[in-house]
Each structure stands twice: as C-alpha cells, then as structure tokens.
Design an enzyme around this catalytic site. Structure first.
Site, PDB file in Angstrom:
ATOM      1  N   GLN A 103       0.845  -1.200   0.000  1.00 42.46           N
ATOM      2  CA  GLN A 103       0.000   0.000   0.000  1.00 42.46           C
ATOM      3  C   GLN A 103       0.876   1.244   0.000  1.00 42.46           C
ATOM      4  O   GLN A 103       0.376   2.358  -0.082  1.00 42.46           O
ATOM      5  CB  GLN A 103      -0.874   0.017   1.260  1.00 42.46           C
ATOM      6  CG  GLN A 103      -1.813  -1.156   1.372  1.00 42.46           C
ATOM      7  CD  GLN A 103      -2.380  -1.271   2.791  1.00 42.46           C
ATOM      8  OE1 GLN A 103      -3.344  -0.610   3.140  1.00 42.46           O
ATOM      9  NE2 GLN A 103      -1.768  -2.111   3.605  1.00 42.46           N
ATOM     10  N   VAL A 105       3.428   4.170  -1.073  1.00 36.99           N
ATOM     11  CA  VAL A 105       3.671   4.914  -2.314  1.00 36.99           C
ATOM     12  C   VAL A 105       5.163   5.215  -2.482  1.00 36.99           C
ATOM     13  O   VAL A 105       5.561   5.813  -3.467  1.00 36.99           O
ATOM     14  CB  VAL A 105       2.821   6.213  -2.378  1.00 36.99           C
ATOM     15  CG1 VAL A 105       1.335   5.880  -2.370  1.00 36.99           C
ATOM     16  CG2 VAL A 105       3.162   7.172  -1.237  1.00 36.99           C
ATOM     17  N   HIS A 121      -1.678   1.520  -4.070  1.00 41.61           N
ATOM     18  CA  HIS A 121      -2.052   2.930  -3.885  1.00 41.61           C
ATOM     19  C   HIS A 121      -1.205   3.890  -4.718  1.00 41.61           C
ATOM     20  O   HIS A 121      -1.137   5.077  -4.410  1.00 41.61           O
ATOM     21  CB  HIS A 121      -1.987   3.296  -2.395  1.00 41.61           C
ATOM     22  CG  HIS A 121      -3.035   2.605  -1.565  1.00 41.61           C
ATOM     23  ND1 HIS A 121      -2.980   2.509  -0.199  1.00 41.61           N
ATOM     24  CD2 HIS A 121      -4.180   1.977  -1.930  1.00 41.61           C
ATOM     25  CE1 HIS A 121      -4.049   1.848   0.250  1.00 41.61           C
ATOM     26  NE2 HIS A 121      -4.780   1.503  -0.778  1.00 41.61           N
ATOM     27  N   CYS A 129      -1.871  14.307 -15.242  1.00 42.15           N
ATOM     28  CA  CYS A 129      -2.904  15.346 -15.294  1.00 42.15           C
ATOM     29  C   CYS A 129      -4.172  14.850 -14.614  1.00 42.15           C
ATOM     30  O   CYS A 129      -4.589  13.716 -14.808  1.00 42.15           O
ATOM     31  CB  CYS A 129      -3.201  15.689 -16.746  1.00 42.15           C
ATOM     32  SG  CYS A 129      -4.587  16.849 -16.892  1.00 42.15           S
ATOM     33  N   GLY A 191       3.139  -4.275   8.950  1.00 46.25           N
ATOM     34  CA  GLY A 191       3.083  -2.814   9.049  1.00 46.25           C
ATOM     35  C   GLY A 191       1.838  -2.152   8.529  1.00 46.25           C
ATOM     36  O   GLY A 191       1.895  -1.018   8.062  1.00 46.25           O
ATOM     37  N   GLU A 219       1.810  -3.532  17.376  1.00 44.31           N
ATOM     38  CA  GLU A 219       0.509  -3.410  18.053  1.00 44.31           C
ATOM     39  C   GLU A 219      -0.339  -4.629  17.736  1.00 44.31           C
ATOM     40  O   GLU A 219      -0.166  -5.257  16.693  1.00 44.31           O
ATOM     41  CB  GLU A 219      -0.248  -2.166  17.540  1.00 44.31           C
ATOM     42  CG  GLU A 219       0.524  -0.877  17.621  1.00 44.31           C
ATOM     43  CD  GLU A 219       0.670  -0.379  19.047  1.00 44.31           C
ATOM     44  OE1 GLU A 219      -0.183  -0.732  19.885  1.00 44.31           O
ATOM     45  OE2 GLU A 219       1.654   0.335  19.311  1.00 44.31           O
TER      46      GLU A 219
END
Ligand code: OAD
Length: 250
Positions: A103, A105, A121, A129, A191, A219
């Site tokens: 995901q 970039v 993503h 454009c 992650g 987590e």
C-alpha cells in the site's frame, strides 16, 4: 516472541508460495511517518480529506502540492531498512511463487531489491494530469513551486499518481493481489493497521481460502487477532529474525 517466530518459520518452510502485504509501518524505521500512529502518524497531525482526496485538491491545489513535494523529499532521503531487505530475500527464496503487494507509495521495497511488486495505492514519484491523465515528468522547478504545474497536453492541473480517499484502486493490481492471497500457501502481512479497504480485505480473503496468515506489527490490531501467527514487533527486527530462523539448518 520465540514461539511465534518458530511457528512462522515452520509455516514458511512448508510453503510453496508466498504473498506479502505491506503498509506504512514497514517504512517507519526508515524515517517515513505512518498514517495512523498516535502523534507521529500523518493523520494525527493533518486532515486526510484536505490533503488526500480529490475534493481537497480541488479546494486548495497548492496546499496539497506542497505537502506531496515535502513527502517526496522525505521518501527520497530515506533508505530501505532491514525489514525491506528481508522481504527482498524472501522473494529470492520463493522466486516466481512470490508476490509483494504494497500500500506504500514509496519505492523503498524496490530500492531494497524487490522486483515482483504490486503497488495498490500508486507511487509518490509518478505525476499525471488530473483531467486527461497525461503523464508528467517533475522538473526541479515543479518541486519547489507553490502550485502544481499545468498539464502540457490540456492545461489542467498535474497531480500525484497516488490513490486518494474516495478513488478506485487500479483494478488489475487489486485483482492480481486478491488472486494471489487466495492461492498462496502463506500471506505475510507487515506494518498495516488494516483500516483502509479494499487492501484490508486481503488478509481475510487469504484466511477465507484456508491459507495461513502471519502478521508482523508491534501493536495488536484486528489483523493480528485473526492471523494464524502474530509476530509482535517491528518489521525491521522481526522479519530479519524470521529469515534467520528460516535460513538456519533445521
Ligand atoms: P497506518 O498508519 O494505518 O498503519 C501503520 C501500521 O504500522 C500500524 O498498525 C502500526 O502499529 C504499524 N507499525 C508502526 N511501526 C511499525 C514497525 N516499525 N514495524 C511494523 N509495523 C509498524 O498505515 P497503512 O495501514 O499503510 O492510503 O495505511 C493504509 C493506507 O491509509 C495508506 O496506504 C494510505 C493511508 O491513508 C493512501 O495513501 C491511499
């Protein structure tokens, strides 16, 4: 974490194919902020609707442009970390039976040596454009400009080649990712908070197809709770440890 590490290594040793899904946490140890971590995450400090949606761009293209140029500089300054490198080593081990779905970039996976990568993503290094979709190559002037440059083809505004809230993911990339997680023996997730769909569906698609899922995250979130194994730690530490287990003589 010894027991989960052994269990994850056992799953990988028995796997003929591997899919990996990564999110912003994998780049955190390279100094690229995540989105949802309290305090350090982008969305703890900025409003996603303002900075990462077509409406936000229409309302204030200059603000969005400056934010992406700053993020681009941050990504360019960053270096891959041991987590990225461990993922590239896993690709070398599984060969054609491997797909990395990210995901992110940034291009830190590629810079660490990953080749079989699908970006769900988009990429912060790609520009186009907003109206006609013509690609645009960033100039040094564009990078410093307070506003996005005009499209050379139609005169409308150039935007980052990333997927914003409310936009469709690239259909082919998503279909490929979905087919891979359903078919691969193991899907390793690292992650990601699992807060953004449809990417967040992928671990559940794997589990629904009776495949094993390993989640790497400091987590405990919804994906770790559902996963076959949760490696509770940072990807820059847990992934090299997992690889070491895998490469050690059984
Ligand atoms: P998030 O910021 O939502 O989640 C980052 C996850 O990484 C959290 O679960 C953290 O606990 C975990 N984490 C933090 N440090 C870590 C470390 N060192 N090692 C491993 N995990 C760590 O980021 P994403 O899940 O990637 O969308 O967010 C998904 C999408 O939301 C992003 O692609 C972006 C964002 O809005 C777009 O740009 C379209």
């Amino acid at each position: 974490m010894e027991q989960p590490l052994d269990e994850a290594a056992r799953l990988l040793r028995g796997a003929g194919s591997l899919a990996i899904l990564t999110g912003a946490g994998v780049s955190a140890e390279s100094g690229v902020p995540t989105f949802r971590d309290a305090q350090t995450g982008f969305w703890a400090r900025f409003d996603p609707e303002t900075l990462a949606s077509p409406r936000g761009f229409d309302a204030d293209p200059g603000l969005v442009w400056r934010w992406y140029m700053e993020r681009l500089r941050g990504v360019e300054r960053a270096e891959p970390n041991p987590g990225h490198r461990a993922i590239a080593r896993l690709e070398a081990r599984f060969g054609e039976e491997f797909l990395l779905i990210t995901q992110n970039v940034d291009d830190l996976h590629e810079r660490a040596g990953s080749r079989r990568v699908v970006h769900l993503h988009g990429s912060i290094a790609r520009y186009l454009c907003r109206r006609c979709g013509a690609p645009h190559v960033l100039t040094p002037t564009d990078r410093e400009a307070p506003h996005p440059p005009p499209c050379a083809a139609c005169g409308d505004l150039v935007r980052p080649g990333v997927v914003w809230f409310g936009e469709m993911l690239p259909v082919e990339a998503l279909q490929r990712a979905d087919a891979w997680v359903r078919a691969a023996d193991v899907t390793l997730v690292a992650g990601t908070s699992g807060a953004v769909y449809p990417a967040a569906d992928l671990p559940y698609a794997a589990l629904g197809a009776s495949r094993s899922v390993i989640d790497v995250n400091p987590e405990r979130g919804p994906i770790s709770a559902a996963a076959t194994v949760h490696l509770q730690g940072r990807s820059g530490e847990a992934l090299p440890q997992l690889l070491a287990r895998l490469e050690a003589p059984a």
